[in-house]
Design a protein around this motif. Structure first.
Motif, PDB file in Angstrom:
ATOM      1  N   LYS A 339       7.063 -20.028  -3.477  1.00 28.21           N
ATOM      2  CA  LYS A 339       6.106 -19.620  -2.460  1.00 28.21           C
ATOM      3  C   LYS A 339       6.624 -19.905  -1.058  1.00 28.21           C
ATOM      4  O   LYS A 339       6.391 -19.134  -0.126  1.00 28.21           O
ATOM      5  CB  LYS A 339       4.763 -20.322  -2.679  1.00 28.21           C
ATOM      6  CG  LYS A 339       4.156 -19.958  -4.030  1.00 28.21           C
ATOM      7  CD  LYS A 339       2.716 -20.366  -4.133  1.00 28.21           C
ATOM      8  CE  LYS A 339       1.819 -19.278  -3.580  1.00 28.21           C
ATOM      9  NZ  LYS A 339       0.416 -19.501  -3.973  1.00 28.21           N
ATOM     10  N   GLN A 342       9.044 -17.268  -0.163  1.00 27.95           N
ATOM     11  CA  GLN A 342       8.332 -16.035   0.153  1.00 27.95           C
ATOM     12  C   GLN A 342       7.811 -16.081   1.595  1.00 27.95           C
ATOM     13  O   GLN A 342       7.947 -15.126   2.345  1.00 27.95           O
ATOM     14  CB  GLN A 342       7.167 -15.856  -0.823  1.00 27.95           C
ATOM     15  CG  GLN A 342       6.537 -14.479  -0.721  1.00 27.95           C
ATOM     16  CD  GLN A 342       5.307 -14.336  -1.603  1.00 27.95           C
ATOM     17  OE1 GLN A 342       4.911 -15.254  -2.320  1.00 27.95           O
ATOM     18  NE2 GLN A 342       4.698 -13.173  -1.545  1.00 27.95           N
ATOM     19  N   GLU A 477       0.931  -6.357  -3.962  1.00 31.04           N
ATOM     20  CA  GLU A 477       0.180  -7.277  -3.120  1.00 31.04           C
ATOM     21  C   GLU A 477      -0.077  -6.562  -1.797  1.00 31.04           C
ATOM     22  O   GLU A 477       0.849  -6.091  -1.144  1.00 31.04           O
ATOM     23  CB  GLU A 477       1.016  -8.546  -2.897  1.00 31.04           C
ATOM     24  CG  GLU A 477       0.239  -9.685  -2.297  1.00 31.04           C
ATOM     25  CD  GLU A 477       1.111 -10.916  -2.091  1.00 31.04           C
ATOM     26  OE1 GLU A 477       0.557 -12.006  -1.974  1.00 31.04           O
ATOM     27  OE2 GLU A 477       2.347 -10.779  -2.023  1.00 31.04           O
ATOM     28  N   LYS A 490       5.078  -7.415  -6.642  1.00 30.66           N
ATOM     29  CA  LYS A 490       5.436  -8.758  -7.133  1.00 30.66           C
ATOM     30  C   LYS A 490       6.099  -8.703  -8.500  1.00 30.66           C
ATOM     31  O   LYS A 490       5.747  -7.898  -9.319  1.00 30.66           O
ATOM     32  CB  LYS A 490       4.182  -9.627  -7.209  1.00 30.66           C
ATOM     33  CG  LYS A 490       3.550  -9.844  -5.844  1.00 30.66           C
ATOM     34  CD  LYS A 490       2.752 -11.127  -5.807  1.00 30.66           C
ATOM     35  CE  LYS A 490       3.568 -12.263  -5.198  1.00 30.66           C
ATOM     36  NZ  LYS A 490       2.799 -13.466  -4.984  1.00 30.66           N
TER      37      LYS A 490
END
Length: 490
Positions: A339, A342, A477, A490
């Motif tokens: 995350k 990202q 997303e 994703k």
RNA sequence: GGUUCCUUGGCCGAGUGGCUAGGCACCGGUCUGCAAAACCGUCUACGGCGGUUCGAAUCCGCCAGGAACCUCCA
């Protein structure tokens, strides 16, 4: 070369300013893999760590010759009955030619490294391709009087060496302790002292990989390849020698002894060692059987893995810790890295779309310097990354319209991000195939989102939500910005 | 047993004497038609016990726990 790169030298146990032997060229040797199995997470650590160093040295303006060897012969197995080597053992098990095993795993290793965006080294020499050099190296050590022959094998005379030099200087061991703690090994009775190590081993009749030499038909010892190939390609004195901490003793200690004995001088100026990756607090390793291969990470096929993790997630995970700390593997930590990565890469993407204003309300000055400073402090990538995260917050704020940036600052920010994220840290967005199918597909999604936007304008929430939810179900997303929509699959 | 090293908030992980990173998670708020995303904020730790110091996560000592190496290992 104007810089303040400090690196931790295992030899001195402190950080030292990096001053290369030759002004503009750097020679760097790193112990590569033994190719008798797939690379696991532990192998990613030195590969990424020294890739980072390789990239950073090049960024500083050096011409770097990076040698990373392929061990395809010569590592004895302690539990093998007759000193059989790993490659030969694996070959017999799989009914393959030893070189076939080597080629198979080497191909796979290189593919994995490419996926991790690890740059290929300048030279990847094979131990098996340098038997002659290794024999010559043994001769030099023997001529210098630091080796003796015994029943067709040649051993390094540690005790004699230690009288003139310091055996144990790298690992901090002393020879008396070693006498008491060295274990029983095959061929122990041929050696004068238990801590003497083999330079050349006579092969038994069933041994597959063997070569002629002045002493016997046999194979080179454990540590010889690195001394022979390192000095062949980088010279009798070169700058950096790297590897995992588990190689400090005996491998690197023996290398120092061999090179010093043969050449009469210190070969390596800076010894660098990356720490281990652990799993449940223990070193991930072949012999412990607790390893997870990199392919298993990429595919999510190991029972300890909750999901698949992309190569870039693995790379980022490794870079988020300083290379001399241990890193404990866990799904939680990897997902946090995923995350975080990202967030970083999306910030980088948004940066490309920002438009300049007349003035800046964000502070861009000093970012480059802070990142450089972090890298120069023994490659402190986690600190450099933290500075980039700070900048991501600024980027997001500008992107949301609550801050502005001027032309000059925007340019600087773009340059710094490109330099650190791509060139130095080697992070990149997952590869997008650039072709017409891809363009058409993107346009189709954009079209759907435009229809959704129109529906929203008409307050037709049923239609807009349907598009959003259906796309989400397909794995898209959707992120609504102030006056734009971002999407990704994703 | 010997040598070396580590112990930071719910998790990961920087930090080597004062200014107390960053990420992930959680919670609250702003924004939004609702969400998501983004932003703001809260929570704010240094294994234990002593010592040095005006001041210690950071230096020293002891204790506890853990690791690596001593065998091939990245």
């Amino acid at each position: 070369m104007e810089h303040k790169l400090n690196i931790y030298n295992t030899l001195s146990r402190k950080k030292e300013l990096f001053v290369p032997i030759h002004e503009k060229n750097v020679g760097m040797y790193v112990c590569g893999p033994t190719v008798y199995g797939d690379a696991h997470l532990g192998h990613a650590r030195p590969a990424i760590t020294f890739d980072l160093l390789f990239r950073y040295l090049k960024h500083l303006g050096y011409k770097v010759r990076y040698v990373r060897n392929i061990t395809d012969v010569g590592h004895l197995e302690n539990d093998a009955d007759s000193g059989e080597d790993k490659i030969a053992k694996k070959a017999r098990l799989e009914q393959l030619e030893p070189m076939e095993v080597v080629q198979y795993y080497l191909n796979r290793y290189q593919k994995t490294m490419e996926e991790l965006n690890v740059l290929p080294p300048s030279i990847e020499p094979h131990a098996s391709g340098h038997i002659i050099e290794q024999i010559e190296f043994v001769k030099k050590i023997k001529d210098a009087g630091f080796a003796y022959e015994s029943k067709g094998s040649v051993y390094f005379d540690v005790e004699k060496y230690n009288k003139e030099h310091n055996y144990g200087k790298l690992s901090g061991r002393n020879i008396d302790d070693l006498l008491e703690t060295t274990r029983e090994l095959d061929g122990q009775e041929e050696k004068r002292k238990s801590f003497d190590f083999a330079l050349w081993k006579k092969a038994s009749s069933e041994h597959i990989m063997k070569w002629p030499s002045p002493w016997s038909e046999g194979f080179p010892g454990w540590h010889l390849e690195c001394s022979a190939m390192g000095t062949k390609y980088l010279g009798e004195e070169f700058d950096i020698h790297g590897g995992g901490m588990d190689l400090v003793f005996p491998h690197h200690e023996c290398e120092i002894a061999q090179s010093t004995a043969a050449l009469g001088k210190e070969t390596v100026k800076y010894w660098m060692h990356n720490n281990m990756i652990t799993i449940n607090g223990q070193k991930m390793g072949k012999s412990l059987g607790n390893f997870i291969t990199l392919d298993e990470f990429f595919e999510g096929t190991h029972s300890s893995l909750e999901k698949a993790y992309s190569p870039m997630t693995i790379r980022f995970f490794v870079l988020q810790a300083q290379y001399r700390s241990t890193v404990d593997f866990s799904n939680e930590a990897l997902q946090a890295s995923e995350k975080g990565l990202q967030r970083l890469l999306e910030g980088y993407e948004r940066l490309q779309k920002l438009t300049a204003s007349a003035s800046s309300t964000v502070d861009v000055k000093g970012l480059r310097e802070r990142c450089e400073k972090a890298m120069q402090d023994d490659l402190n990538s986690p600190i450099a990354i933290s500075h980039l995260f700070d900048a991501v917050t600024s980027i997001n704020t500008i992107s949301a319209g609550s801050a502005t940036i001027n032309e000059e600052d925007l340019l600087e920010l773009k340059e710094v991000f490109s330099l650190f994220i791509e060139d130095i840290l080697g992070l990149q967005a997952e590869l997008e195939t650039q072709n017409s199918t891809n363009d058409a597909y993107k346009s189709a999604i954009d079209l759907l989102l435009q229809i959704r936007q129109d529906a929203k304008t008409n307050k037709d929430w049923a239609t807009s939500d349907k598009i959003r939810n259906e796309l989400a179900a397909l794995g898209f997303e959707i992120k609504d910005g102030k006056d734009n929509v971002e999407w990704n699959l994703k």
